[in-house]
Design an enzyme around this catalytic site. Structure first.
Site, PDB file in Angstrom:
ATOM      1  N   CYS A 148      51.475  58.774  27.748  1.00 10.82           N
ATOM      2  CA  CYS A 148      51.021  59.675  28.813  1.00 10.82           C
ATOM      3  C   CYS A 148      51.158  61.134  28.368  1.00 10.82           C
ATOM      4  O   CYS A 148      50.506  61.560  27.428  1.00 10.82           O
ATOM      5  CB  CYS A 148      51.753  59.367  30.121  1.00 10.82           C
ATOM      6  SG  CYS A 148      50.959  60.114  31.574  1.00 10.82           S
ATOM      7  N   HIS A 206      50.237  53.864  30.931  1.00  9.66           N
ATOM      8  CA  HIS A 206      51.657  53.500  30.901  1.00  9.66           C
ATOM      9  C   HIS A 206      51.792  52.019  30.563  1.00  9.66           C
ATOM     10  O   HIS A 206      51.692  51.177  31.445  1.00  9.66           O
ATOM     11  CB  HIS A 206      52.301  53.774  32.266  1.00  9.66           C
ATOM     12  CG  HIS A 206      52.485  55.225  32.554  1.00  9.66           C
ATOM     13  ND1 HIS A 206      53.583  55.921  32.115  1.00  9.66           N
ATOM     14  CD2 HIS A 206      51.703  56.106  33.216  1.00  9.66           C
ATOM     15  CE1 HIS A 206      53.477  57.182  32.508  1.00  9.66           C
ATOM     16  NE2 HIS A 206      52.340  57.323  33.166  1.00  9.66           N
ATOM     17  N   GLU A 265      54.383  50.391  29.970  1.00  7.45           N
ATOM     18  CA  GLU A 265      55.580  49.858  30.638  1.00  7.45           C
ATOM     19  C   GLU A 265      55.321  49.501  32.097  1.00  7.45           C
ATOM     20  O   GLU A 265      56.132  48.841  32.735  1.00  7.45           O
ATOM     21  CB  GLU A 265      56.746  50.852  30.508  1.00  7.45           C
ATOM     22  CG  GLU A 265      56.695  52.059  31.425  1.00  7.45           C
ATOM     23  CD  GLU A 265      55.761  53.188  30.998  1.00  7.45           C
ATOM     24  OE1 GLU A 265      55.808  54.243  31.637  1.00  7.45           O
ATOM     25  OE2 GLU A 265      54.984  53.009  30.020  1.00  7.45           O
TER      26      GLU A 265
END
Length: 193
Positions: free
Chosen positions: A77, A175, A177
């Site tokens: 990001c 992202h 994650e």
């Protein structure tokens, strides 16, 4: 394996750390230059405002360390955007790893782009096991233009770089994650490069 998540005060470090733990890895959080230099893999996350984040990197001296790293580095990001030449956010000079400018989305679009969107034109071993048009989670108002380092694209009013690669440096706008099994696959691919 020695994995370091750069902890410079502008990252979503805990969610990245938990995602790595779920994959069976045990990364450490650090802003120590020597610890980062000695890592096998480095993750450079980021959320927030670009000029503030760059000030924090300069304060810790990491702005001169990160571009010199020779092991695999993954910017996430804002981390990816800070690896670029410049960003319009706060008229910020980036670290210059990726030779590309980061621009603000047009006022005709709803900003930030928030939620799930697809990635396509996948061109790297970072995407092993993924199909074109896999969905990733994004939250951003600025984007990297298409350039020679582009390894995946996303469309939001225009096609932009949702991932970049140059030598040992990788960057993803989304992202991983927070992107379910496909995001976990990308993180695992990076950690097992």
């Amino acid at each position: 394996m020695n994995i370091v998540i750069i902890d410079y005060g502008a990252g979503n470090t805990k969610s990245v750390q938990f995602a790595c733990h779920r994959l069976g890895f045990s990364p450490v959080l650090s802003n120590d230059k020597d610890v980062i230099r000695l890592a096998d893999k480095v993750i450079f996350p980021g959320v927030g405002q670009a000029s503030n984040a760059m000030q924090m990197l300069k304060k810790s001296g990491l702005d001169s360390v990160i571009p010199t790293l020779t092991q695999p580095v993954l910017g996430i990001c804002l981390g990816m955007q800070l690896l670029c030449n410049t960003t319009e956010e706060g008229h910020t000079q980036g670290l210059g790893v990726f030779d590309v400018a980061v621009k603000r989305f047009s006022n005709t679009l709803k900003v930030p782009q928030m939620g799930w969107n697809t990635i396509f034109s996948l061109e790297s071993n970072l995407f092993l096991g993924l199909k074109n048009d896999a969905y990733m989670y994004l939250v951003h108002s600025y984007y990297a233009e298409i350039c020679e380092h582009t390894i995946s694209q996303t469309n939001y009013g225009l096609n932009y770089s949702s991932a970049l690669k140059r030598d040992n440096f990788y960057g993803v706008q989304f992202h991983p994650e927070k992107s379910s099994t496909e995001g976990a696959q990308i993180l695992n691919n990076f950690l097992t490069l």
